[in-house]
Design a protein around this motif. Structure first.
Motif, mmCIF file in Angstrom:
data_model
loop_
_atom_site.group_PDB
_atom_site.id
_atom_site.type_symbol
_atom_site.label_atom_id
_atom_site.label_comp_id
_atom_site.label_asym_id
_atom_site.label_seq_id
_atom_site.Cartn_x
_atom_site.Cartn_y
_atom_site.Cartn_z
ATOM 1 N N UNK A 50 0.982 -1.338 -0.161
ATOM 2 C CA UNK A 50 0.052 0.122 -0.222
ATOM 3 C C UNK A 50 0.879 1.338 0.089
ATOM 4 N N UNK A 51 2.058 1.032 0.956
ATOM 5 C CA UNK A 51 2.740 2.496 0.878
ATOM 6 C C UNK A 51 3.492 2.657 -0.598
ATOM 7 N N UNK A 52 4.031 1.568 -1.187
ATOM 8 C CA UNK A 52 4.606 1.673 -2.401
ATOM 9 C C UNK A 52 3.726 2.217 -3.409
ATOM 10 N N UNK A 53 2.217 1.722 -3.469
ATOM 11 C CA UNK A 53 1.280 2.355 -4.499
ATOM 12 C C UNK A 53 1.311 3.862 -4.193
ATOM 13 N N UNK A 54 1.299 4.220 -3.090
ATOM 14 C CA UNK A 54 1.006 5.517 -2.651
ATOM 15 C C UNK A 54 2.378 6.570 -3.030
ATOM 16 N N UNK A 55 3.405 5.799 -2.901
ATOM 17 C CA UNK A 55 4.694 6.826 -3.221
ATOM 18 C C UNK A 55 4.686 6.730 -4.701
ATOM 19 N N UNK A 56 4.488 5.623 -5.529
ATOM 20 C CA UNK A 56 4.393 5.707 -6.877
ATOM 21 C C UNK A 56 3.228 6.646 -7.545
ATOM 22 N N UNK A 57 2.223 6.755 -6.785
ATOM 23 C CA UNK A 57 1.275 7.826 -7.230
ATOM 24 C C UNK A 57 1.688 9.360 -7.118
ATOM 25 N N UNK A 58 2.651 9.356 -6.113
ATOM 26 C CA UNK A 58 3.072 10.891 -5.521
ATOM 27 C C UNK A 58 4.649 10.901 -6.325
ATOM 28 N N UNK A 59 5.098 10.052 -6.917
ATOM 29 C CA UNK A 59 6.253 10.089 -7.702
ATOM 30 C C UNK A 59 7.405 10.463 -6.798
ATOM 31 N N UNK A 60 7.605 9.526 -5.994
ATOM 32 C CA UNK A 60 8.435 9.767 -4.838
ATOM 33 C C UNK A 60 9.577 8.400 -5.015
ATOM 34 N N UNK A 61 10.422 8.716 -6.001
ATOM 35 C CA UNK A 61 11.151 7.570 -6.154
ATOM 36 C C UNK A 61 12.201 7.065 -4.953
ATOM 37 N N UNK A 62 12.531 7.940 -4.337
ATOM 38 C CA UNK A 62 13.515 7.682 -3.164
ATOM 39 C C UNK A 62 12.629 6.701 -2.017
ATOM 40 N N UNK A 63 11.585 7.420 -1.672
ATOM 41 C CA UNK A 63 10.799 6.463 -0.813
ATOM 42 C C UNK A 63 10.199 5.030 -1.575
ATOM 43 N N UNK A 64 10.019 5.080 -2.617
ATOM 44 C CA UNK A 64 9.723 3.730 -3.562
ATOM 45 C C UNK A 64 10.970 2.836 -3.343
ATOM 46 N N UNK A 65 12.182 3.367 -3.628
ATOM 47 C CA UNK A 65 13.292 2.691 -3.375
ATOM 48 C C UNK A 65 13.269 1.731 -1.878
ATOM 49 N N UNK A 66 13.059 2.697 -0.827
ATOM 50 C CA UNK A 66 13.021 2.264 0.593
ATOM 51 C C UNK A 66 12.054 0.884 0.770
ATOM 52 N N UNK A 67 10.914 1.180 0.044
ATOM 53 C CA UNK A 67 9.867 0.390 0.558
ATOM 54 C C UNK A 67 10.275 -0.949 -0.443
ATOM 55 N N UNK A 68 10.838 -0.786 -1.575
ATOM 56 C CA UNK A 68 10.969 -2.045 -2.403
ATOM 57 C C UNK A 68 12.178 -2.645 -1.733
ATOM 58 N N UNK A 69 13.010 -2.099 -1.166
ATOM 59 C CA UNK A 69 14.141 -2.768 -0.504
ATOM 60 C C UNK A 69 13.449 -3.495 1.117
ATOM 61 N N UNK A 70 12.476 -2.863 1.434
ATOM 62 C CA UNK A 70 11.697 -3.669 2.603
ATOM 63 C C UNK A 70 10.992 -4.640 2.152
#
Length: 183
Positions: A50-70
């Motif tokens: 859910x966090x990844x989806x929201x970060x993708x919608x907000x175009x926040x690649x740094x946070x996306x990468x952190x969640x992908x690592x998680x």
């Protein structure tokens, strides 16, 4: 853990109708962390997705990468190495373009452990070494000891007993400095 998850879930529910998707994503990410630490991996996956989806919608690649690592870490712990590798590679693909920091070095360690599980020992050793160099420069003894132990295990699996022993002894020395009684 129950109190922590309840608090995060209440916060998420309160924000669902707000115009603050970044904060909702952050709360879902932290909820995922709580579930991960509690060993509740299916719930962690759900919160992280859910966090990844929201970060993708907000175009926040740094946070996306952190969640992908998680997500990669959860899948690694579940033994799903293909999914783990893909999420960790996706995270590293973005992180490698920035200066190495603790988060990206940890991604390298986790990626190396997945590669080690897949018997890709040479590549795993290279990633471990990059992380080791970073943690040495930072003076981060906790992470340094972890990586030394991982390298010891990797070299032991590869039949390099003397090299493995050197890594294990260095790991033991650092853990003793840190006051780890179990060492």
């Amino acid at each position: 853990w129950a109190h922590a998850t309840d608090a995060f879930q209440q916060g998420i529910q309160a924000l669902e109708t707000s115009d603050q998707p970044g904060l909702t994503a952050w709360l879902n990410a932290d909820l995922g962390n709580v579930f991960y630490l509690a060993g509740q991996y299916p719930e962690a996956l759900q919160a992280y997705e859910k966090a990844l989806h929201l970060y993708q919608e907000n175009e926040d690649p740094e946070s996306q990468a952190r969640i992908q690592a998680s997500l990669g870490s959860v899948y690694r712990n579940l033994g799903e190495t293909d999914k783990a590798r893909q999420y960790l590679l996706d995270a590293w693909e973005w992180q490698r373009h920035s200066p190495l920091d603790t988060s990206s070095a940890t991604t390298l360690v986790n990626l190396a452990s997945v590669l080690q599980m897949s018997q890709q020992l040479e590549t795993a050793a290279s990633y471990y070494q990059q992380a080791l160099d970073f943690f040495e420069k930072q003076g981060d003894k906790n992470h340094l000891a972890q990586v030394l132990g991982n390298l010891g295990t990797l070299h032991l699996e590869n039949g390099q007993v003397e090299l493995a022993q050197q890594y294990f002894l260095h790991d033991l020395e650092i853990n003793q400095q840190l006051g780890d009684i179990a060492s």
